[in-house]
Design a protein around this motif. Structure first.
Motif, short mmCIF file in Angstrom:
data_model
loop_
_atom_site.label_atom_id
_atom_site.label_comp_id
_atom_site.label_asym_id
_atom_site.label_seq_id
_atom_site.Cartn_x
_atom_site.Cartn_y
_atom_site.Cartn_z
N THR A 1 0.81 -1.22 0.00
CA THR A 1 0.00 0.00 0.00
C THR A 1 0.85 1.27 0.00
O THR A 1 0.32 2.38 0.03
N CYS A 2 2.16 1.13 -0.01
CA CYS A 2 3.03 2.31 -0.07
C CYS A 2 3.16 2.78 -1.53
O CYS A 2 3.31 1.97 -2.43
N GLU A 3 3.12 4.08 -1.70
CA GLU A 3 3.25 4.64 -3.05
C GLU A 3 4.22 5.83 -3.04
O GLU A 3 4.12 6.69 -2.17
N ASN A 4 5.07 5.86 -4.04
CA ASN A 4 6.01 6.97 -4.19
C ASN A 4 6.78 7.24 -2.89
O ASN A 4 6.81 8.34 -2.37
N VAL A 5 7.36 6.18 -2.38
CA VAL A 5 8.09 6.25 -1.12
C VAL A 5 9.56 5.94 -1.38
O VAL A 5 9.86 4.99 -2.11
N HIS A 6 10.45 6.75 -0.84
CA HIS A 6 11.89 6.49 -0.94
C HIS A 6 12.47 6.34 0.45
O HIS A 6 12.21 7.18 1.31
N ILE A 7 13.24 5.30 0.63
CA ILE A 7 13.74 5.00 1.97
C ILE A 7 15.21 4.61 1.92
O ILE A 7 15.61 3.76 1.12
N ILE A 8 15.98 5.23 2.78
CA ILE A 8 17.39 4.83 2.96
C ILE A 8 17.58 4.52 4.44
O ILE A 8 17.41 5.39 5.29
N ASN A 9 17.89 3.29 4.74
CA ASN A 9 18.11 2.90 6.13
C ASN A 9 19.56 2.45 6.31
O ASN A 9 19.94 1.37 5.90
N GLU A 10 20.37 3.29 6.91
CA GLU A 10 21.78 2.96 7.15
C GLU A 10 21.98 2.35 8.52
O GLU A 10 23.10 2.03 8.91
N LEU A 11 20.91 2.23 9.30
CA LEU A 11 21.03 1.59 10.62
C LEU A 11 21.02 0.08 10.44
O LEU A 11 20.54 -0.43 9.44
N ASP A 12 21.54 -0.63 11.45
CA ASP A 12 21.56 -2.09 11.30
C ASP A 12 20.35 -2.73 12.00
O ASP A 12 20.40 -3.87 12.43
N ILE A 13 19.26 -1.99 12.08
CA ILE A 13 18.02 -2.58 12.57
C ILE A 13 16.97 -2.49 11.46
O ILE A 13 17.05 -1.61 10.60
N PRO A 14 16.01 -3.42 11.44
CA PRO A 14 15.04 -3.43 10.33
C PRO A 14 14.03 -2.29 10.42
O PRO A 14 13.75 -1.77 11.50
N MET A 15 13.51 -1.90 9.27
CA MET A 15 12.48 -0.87 9.20
C MET A 15 11.29 -1.44 8.43
O MET A 15 11.47 -2.12 7.43
N LEU A 16 10.10 -1.18 8.94
CA LEU A 16 8.87 -1.64 8.29
C LEU A 16 8.00 -0.43 7.98
O LEU A 16 7.73 0.38 8.87
N CYS A 17 7.58 -0.30 6.72
CA CYS A 17 6.78 0.85 6.31
C CYS A 17 5.48 0.37 5.68
O CYS A 17 5.49 -0.51 4.82
N MET A 18 4.37 0.96 6.10
CA MET A 18 3.07 0.52 5.63
C MET A 18 2.16 1.71 5.34
O MET A 18 2.04 2.63 6.15
N GLY A 19 1.52 1.65 4.18
CA GLY A 19 0.47 2.62 3.86
C GLY A 19 0.94 4.05 3.74
O GLY A 19 0.18 4.97 4.00
N LEU A 20 2.19 4.25 3.30
CA LEU A 20 2.70 5.63 3.19
C LEU A 20 2.65 6.11 1.75
O LEU A 20 2.85 5.33 0.81
N GLN A 21 2.40 7.41 1.56
CA GLN A 21 2.41 8.00 0.23
C GLN A 21 3.32 9.24 0.19
O GLN A 21 3.27 10.04 1.12
N ASP A 22 4.10 9.35 -0.87
CA ASP A 22 4.90 10.55 -1.12
C ASP A 22 5.78 10.92 0.08
O ASP A 22 5.88 12.08 0.47
N VAL A 23 6.41 9.91 0.64
CA VAL A 23 7.20 10.13 1.85
C VAL A 23 8.65 9.75 1.58
O VAL A 23 8.93 8.83 0.82
N VAL A 24 9.56 10.48 2.20
CA VAL A 24 10.96 10.08 2.20
C VAL A 24 11.36 9.77 3.65
O VAL A 24 11.01 10.51 4.57
#
Lengths: 438, 438
Positions: free
Chosen positions: B278-301
């Motif tokens: 359900t995420c749209e137009n989302v850009h993500i950079i995770n340089e941490l060594d823990i996991p990231m979970l993204c849900m239902g986001l739009q137009d987000v960095v």
């Protein structure tokens, strides 16, 4: 009152704040009258005490939670430990025989079983007294609390009462329906099943003996791992004919998902977070020690802990579980009765941990077969014991332990230690405990 | 070609990936033909080489960036170091006299000054050759590159040409206008000022001597900290009458904000990130060594590094700077020519750092007045020198250093070290360097 709180749950729906060692009921995010944050279990426990200062509260839970419960509720709360997880029927059978055989309660005593996580006001607990009275009157063997539905939820089981009054006999139970069915039930006066059961000890013991062969609590405890997983609803409630439901019309929230839990948070922001003025309906909990900046977000929940980071649309956050199941992440943080540990760094052949011991607390005397360890004390005073040799330590001291050497540390003041673990197969299972030599 | 890349910027607009020691041009987020991520400066440098393998490239930058530049471009790139930051006129004067006095270039040589961060295709650099030719033809003293505007931006200065052809004399310069004015300029054929200046060395030296009293490069360098901060546009460009602009119609992006940089990212997700459908137009950079979970986001960095976490609507992310200015966060991570350091834990009187040294690299020989240090080697092999005493070290070894003791470490293989710093006033400024005793 004699209340049993069922404290279960792996808490994956509130990842990353909850994990296998920190269930959701222990997360401190509620602000009460005072200024301290409290957890669900603390809130519920304090509410029960306010309504009935003499209430006997027993928490039925797994071994993994015992330390967290004592940590949050003190040493005097009653705990009935399940040797392993077996759903609610075995759990209720075990705690009921515990109250009878260990706490010497009579078969006539009324027990009220309650989930540990309803977000309610004190009137909820006042209503539990009414349940108790209904059981004592012996019109029925079981009395449930039915929650007046606020919308046609697909998340709950429904109870269909015969009459629309405050107390009624029950016609039928319906498993989680779809929204259309739920609407239909509600128009017939159906109630949500809130997971509250009131009964006499003798009744549940009888049911337990019908389904399980055991003599007493100790016997049941010893064979607990052989029992079938089955819910109390399925094994007992839905088969019982003499059953009543009492309608509860006060505020009730089931804080099982981020979406619902944020509704109950008094403060929208917890931790080191900056939010610009274009954010709306945003709830953020940052347990990391790095700053977070949020801009232009709507209807979003963000939660960051040493285990991970969740950024989710609030409604979407209800569907988190299958994703969290895919995350195979080492537990990075735990709050224990003796203090806190936090993983700082993970490499193939090393693990760096920060341990904070409370004054007077200690680690068990133990050894590891397949790793060496180094302790660097960074603050406080204490004593280390390595292969029986005692040594006073303070900030700046270093202690090294080869694989196989027995060691422990005692905190005389609050003590902070960096533990460097080195080896090819670092595992929490590589630990042998010993009785200290002196 | 003889190209000068101006590499400046504190990079706060790309927080938390950029900080005072890691400017935005060094963040590796571009995937080129190969499979390795490359940074802006690497991308631009490789593009120049592709267009003109003999191009002479000199990077004008501050001392703080030298190590990162060598790290990313190798040891052979030309670097002209500004002793301190003084805006573009002093910087261009310095690098021009550097080319003349140190690199012995003639006053007739053409120099093309370029920002280090345009996101362009190779045709941009091919066009620079045309600028060079225009300067050589001597119709004008200065030739600029004008970018064909794609929208009435308020972020850029505008150049008003006399004619609408490819090359034109310039009537006027306009500072950053509002959108209405910008629209008006564009209808008159105005171009964005892309920060590219082509000139003969002799011309800028003459301008420099008019405004600054100095003899040669070394003299200018030594009095650099006394110079006024002034832009090249203001000091030279806007006063010059013999000036031309060349229209550039190819792709050009100024990657100064998260909003624009995400447009140039080939992969939307970098790092340990799970994104639901359900995420749209989302850009993500995770340089941490823990996991990231993204849900239902739009137009987000979303961008997470050891320095902090940004979660922002893309458009809002352009307004980040004042918020980042408020964050007074210790630098938690740095990539240096010798390796990497990362802060693992910060307490009142201790700091835990993980240092990863590349094979053959070393720390300087140094001491601290107000802190003790402990090194615990977690992997690799190397040698430590403490007060002149050499010791071979490997995983499991511990070295302790009292305040005042001189120490260094040399990596024979890749070497990972946990450094525990202990003291009341831990500061990067508490460091005295020495020449090794042997």
């Amino acid at each position: 009152m004699n209340i049993v709180l069922l404290s279960g749950g792996s808490g994956k729906r509130l990842w990353p704040l909850s994990n296998d060692v920190r269930s959701k009921q222990f997360i401190k995010i509620f602000k009460s009258k005072g200024s301290e944050y409290e957890s669900m279990v603390q809130r519920v426990y304090h509410q029960i005490r306010e309504v009935d200062k003499d209430a006997m509260v027993t928490i039925a839970t797994s071994k993994a939670q015992v330390s967290a419960i004592h940590n949050q509720l003190g040493d005097h709360v009653g705990i009935c430990v399940e040797p392993c997880r077996k759903d609610t029927f075995p759990a209720i059978a075990l705690v009921t025989s515990y109250l009878h055989d260990i706490k010497n309660m009579s078969e006539e005593e009324v027990v009220i079983v309650c989930p540990v996580d309803p977000y309610v006001e004190n009137n909820y607990f006042e209503e539990l007294r009414e349940l108790e009275k209904l059981v004592e009157r012996e019109d029925s063997n079981l009395v449930l609390m039915g929650i007046e539905p606020t919308y046609p939820s697909e998340k709950y089981g429904y109870i269909i009462p015969i009459e629309k009054g405050k107390v009624s006999r029950v016609t039928e139970f319906k498993e989680k329906p779809d929204a259309v069915k739920a609407e239909e039930y509600i128009s017939q006066g159906a109630l949500w099943n809130g997971g509250v059961f009131a009964y006499k000890i003798g009744y549940v013991l009888k049911k337990a003996h019908e389904l399980i062969e055991f003599t007493d609590y100790n016997d049941l405890y010893s064979k607990y791992d052989t029992l079938n997983k089955i819910s109390f609803d399925y094994a007992v409630v839905e088969k019982e004919e003499k059953i009543q439901v009492m309608r509860f019309m006060g505020q009730w929230k089931d804080l099982g998902t981020w979406n619902t839990i944020t509704e109950a948070m008094e403060e929208k922001i917890v931790g080191n977070v900056m939010v610009n003025e274009t954010c709306e309906n945003v709830h953020i909990i940052n347990e990391l020690d790095i700053p977070m900046l949020c801009m232009g977000l709507q209807d979003v929940v963000i939660s960051a802990s040493p285990d991970g980071i969740l950024v989710s649309d609030k409604e979407q956050s209800s569907y988190i579980k299958p994703y969290v199941d895919q995350i195979d992440q080492q537990i990075m943080f735990a709050e224990k009765s003796w203090g806190i540990y936090r993983v700082l760094d993970v490499e193939e052949e090393s693990l760096i941990i920060k341990v904070t011991l409370k004054p007077g607390e200690k680690m068990n005397y133990h050894s590891h077969n397949r790793r060496d360890e180094i302790w660097a004390i960074i603050s406080g005073k204490g004593r280390t014991f390595v292969d029986g040799m005692e040594q006073s330590v303070q900030a700046g001291d270093v202690v090294t332990m080869q694989a196989g050497s027995r060691h422990m540390i005692i905190a005389d003041t609050e003590l902070k230690v960096i533990e460097v673990q080195l080896g090819r197969e670092i595992s929490i299972y590589d630990k042998q405990k010993f009785v200290p030599e002196k």
